[in-house]
Design a protein around this motif. Structure first.
Motif, PDB file in Angstrom:
ATOM      1  N   LYS A  73      21.336   3.832  32.162  1.00  0.00           N
ATOM      2  CA  LYS A  73      20.030   3.328  31.760  1.00  0.00           C
ATOM      3  C   LYS A  73      20.032   2.860  30.303  1.00  0.00           C
ATOM      4  O   LYS A  73      19.414   1.868  29.957  1.00  0.00           O
ATOM      5  N   ASN A  75      22.536   1.598  28.730  1.00  0.00           N
ATOM      6  CA  ASN A  75      23.250   0.324  28.681  1.00  0.00           C
ATOM      7  C   ASN A  75      22.333  -0.827  29.076  1.00  0.00           C
ATOM      8  O   ASN A  75      22.441  -1.915  28.523  1.00  0.00           O
ATOM      9  N   HIS A  76      21.433  -0.596  30.032  1.00  0.00           N
ATOM     10  CA  HIS A  76      20.515  -1.658  30.456  1.00  0.00           C
ATOM     11  C   HIS A  76      19.584  -2.058  29.317  1.00  0.00           C
ATOM     12  O   HIS A  76      19.304  -3.246  29.142  1.00  0.00           O
ATOM     13  N   VAL A  77      19.102  -1.109  28.563  1.00  0.00           N
ATOM     14  CA  VAL A  77      18.214  -1.416  27.441  1.00  0.00           C
ATOM     15  C   VAL A  77      18.963  -2.248  26.416  1.00  0.00           C
ATOM     16  O   VAL A  77      18.447  -3.258  25.910  1.00  0.00           O
ATOM     17  N   ILE A  79      21.516  -4.200  26.937  1.00  0.00           N
ATOM     18  CA  ILE A  79      21.753  -5.536  27.510  1.00  0.00           C
ATOM     19  C   ILE A  79      20.493  -6.378  27.424  1.00  0.00           C
ATOM     20  O   ILE A  79      20.554  -7.571  27.096  1.00  0.00           O
ATOM     21  N   HIS A  80      19.322  -5.778  27.653  1.00  0.00           N
ATOM     22  CA  HIS A  80      18.065  -6.533  27.557  1.00  0.00           C
ATOM     23  C   HIS A  80      17.837  -7.044  26.133  1.00  0.00           C
ATOM     24  O   HIS A  80      17.389  -8.176  25.939  1.00  0.00           O
ATOM     25  N   TYR A  81      18.147  -6.209  25.148  1.00  0.00           N
ATOM     26  CA  TYR A  81      18.015  -6.649  23.761  1.00  0.00           C
ATOM     27  C   TYR A  81      18.982  -7.793  23.464  1.00  0.00           C
ATOM     28  O   TYR A  81      18.635  -8.750  22.770  1.00  0.00           O
ATOM     29  N   VAL A  83      20.181 -10.002  25.602  1.00  0.00           N
ATOM     30  CA  VAL A  83      19.694 -11.209  26.284  1.00  0.00           C
ATOM     31  C   VAL A  83      18.522 -11.813  25.515  1.00  0.00           C
ATOM     32  O   VAL A  83      18.454 -13.037  25.313  1.00  0.00           O
ATOM     33  N   ALA A  84      17.590 -10.980  25.059  1.00  0.00           N
ATOM     34  CA  ALA A  84      16.443 -11.491  24.302  1.00  0.00           C
ATOM     35  C   ALA A  84      16.886 -12.148  23.005  1.00  0.00           C
ATOM     36  O   ALA A  84      16.396 -13.226  22.641  1.00  0.00           O
TER      37      ALA A  84
END
Length: 136
Positions: A73, A75-77, A79-81, A83-84
């Protein structure tokens, strides 16, 4: 009036007395016994302090009840940062934000503030978006 003994009050405090209502009624009426009762309560509280291992035991129980969050979980946060941030850089390089705020146009008009200009442009963009969705 007959006063309560120290042993009787100690039994009441430790919930070992079978005459709870009588003790409570007497404590409501007798100030001397109430003072004795309060002093016994303070002694009991001071003597029943927290054990030396209290902190370690509590932390150990918390670790058992609350396991660490899964690494997936987190790692997903991240990755979202990423991508943004990547999208922001891409849109900035391609000039998408160039038309959103053109300070030279505002300065040439010599009227209204930058905030008013931004609000007008934002309103125009929203109206265009609404128009596109109506025609679909």
């Amino acid at each position: 009036m007959k006063h309560m003994t120290r042993d009787a009050l100690l039994a009441y405090i430790n919930a070992e007395s079978n005459q709870e209502t009588e003790v409570e009624n007497h404590l409501l009426e007798c100030e001397t016994c109430t003072d004795l009762y309060l002093s016994i309560v303070e002694e009991v509280e001071m003597n029943s302090g927290v054990s030396a291992d209290f902190t370690d035991d509590t932390l150990q129980q918390l670790e058992i009840r609350l396991p660490a969050p899964p690494q997936k979980k987190q790692n997903h946060v991240f990755i979202h940062y990423l991508v943004a941030a990547g999208l922001t850089i891409l849109l900035t390089i391609t000039g998408v934000f160039q038309g959103a705020l053109d300070v030279s146009d505002i300065q040439q008009k010599k009227g209204g503030s930058i905030t008013d200009h931004l609000m007008t442009k934002t309103d125009n963009v929203l109206q265009e978006i609404k128009g596109v969705h109506r025609h679909e």
